[in-house]
Scaffold this motif. Structure first.
Motif, short mmCIF file in Angstrom:
data_model
loop_
_atom_site.label_atom_id
_atom_site.label_comp_id
_atom_site.label_asym_id
_atom_site.label_seq_id
_atom_site.Cartn_x
_atom_site.Cartn_y
_atom_site.Cartn_z
N GLN A 36 6.12 4.09 -3.24
CA GLN A 36 6.49 3.63 -1.95
C GLN A 36 7.98 3.26 -1.83
N GLU A 37 8.52 3.60 -0.45
CA GLU A 37 10.18 3.06 -0.49
C GLU A 37 10.16 1.61 -0.52
N ASP A 47 -7.23 3.66 3.23
CA ASP A 47 -7.13 2.48 3.30
C ASP A 47 -6.73 1.87 1.82
N GLY A 48 -5.79 2.62 1.25
CA GLY A 48 -5.18 2.49 0.07
C GLY A 48 -6.06 2.86 -1.08
N LYS A 49 -7.17 3.43 -1.01
CA LYS A 49 -7.93 3.83 -2.17
C LYS A 49 -8.39 5.29 -2.22
N ILE A 100 -3.60 -0.57 -8.98
CA ILE A 100 -2.10 -0.18 -9.12
C ILE A 100 -1.60 -1.33 -7.82
N ASP A 101 -0.78 -2.25 -8.25
CA ASP A 101 0.02 -3.09 -7.60
C ASP A 101 1.35 -3.03 -7.79
N LEU A 102 2.16 -2.14 -6.97
CA LEU A 102 3.52 -1.92 -6.80
C LEU A 102 4.42 -3.11 -6.68
N THR A 107 -1.62 -1.21 -4.00
CA THR A 107 -1.20 -2.23 -3.02
C THR A 107 0.18 -2.01 -3.23
N PRO A 108 1.13 -1.57 -2.11
CA PRO A 108 0.62 -1.59 -0.71
C PRO A 108 -0.09 -0.42 -0.25
#
Length: 87
Positions: free
Chosen positions: A55-56, A36-38, A76-78, A19-20
């Motif tokens: 991720q910027e 889809d992020g996976k 992983i949640d940025l 995420t994102p």
């Protein structure tokens, strides 16, 4: 009749969810294709992998995981990067 046994490396599931969903993932320096992020793949048991997620506008995440004898699930949640207004 004798059967020839071949030794195959044991493989276990690695599932990484980010995420994102638009972030990029590198494993051992190689860009990975996310759906889809996976990312889901089979990885050799006891292997160590370096995961880098970017991720910027977010704080970069770097971690090393070791594949265990089970489904290896990594979330992983940025965190959003803090913007500082310097005057």
């Amino acid at each position: 009749m004798a059967f020839k046994t071949t030794k195959y490396p044991l493989q276990y599931k690695l599932e990484v969810t980010i995420t994102p969903k638009t972030a990029t993932l590198k494993i051992d320096g190689t860009d990975q294709t996310l759906t889809d992020g996976k990312l889901v793949q089979e990885v050799e048991f006891d292997k160590e992998l370096a995961l880098i997620t970017e991720q910027e506008g977010f704080v970069k995440d770097e971690q090393t995981i070791k594949i265990e004898a089970k489904d290896n699930i990594v979330a992983i949640d940025l965190a959003k990067a803090k913007v500082s207004n310097i005057k």
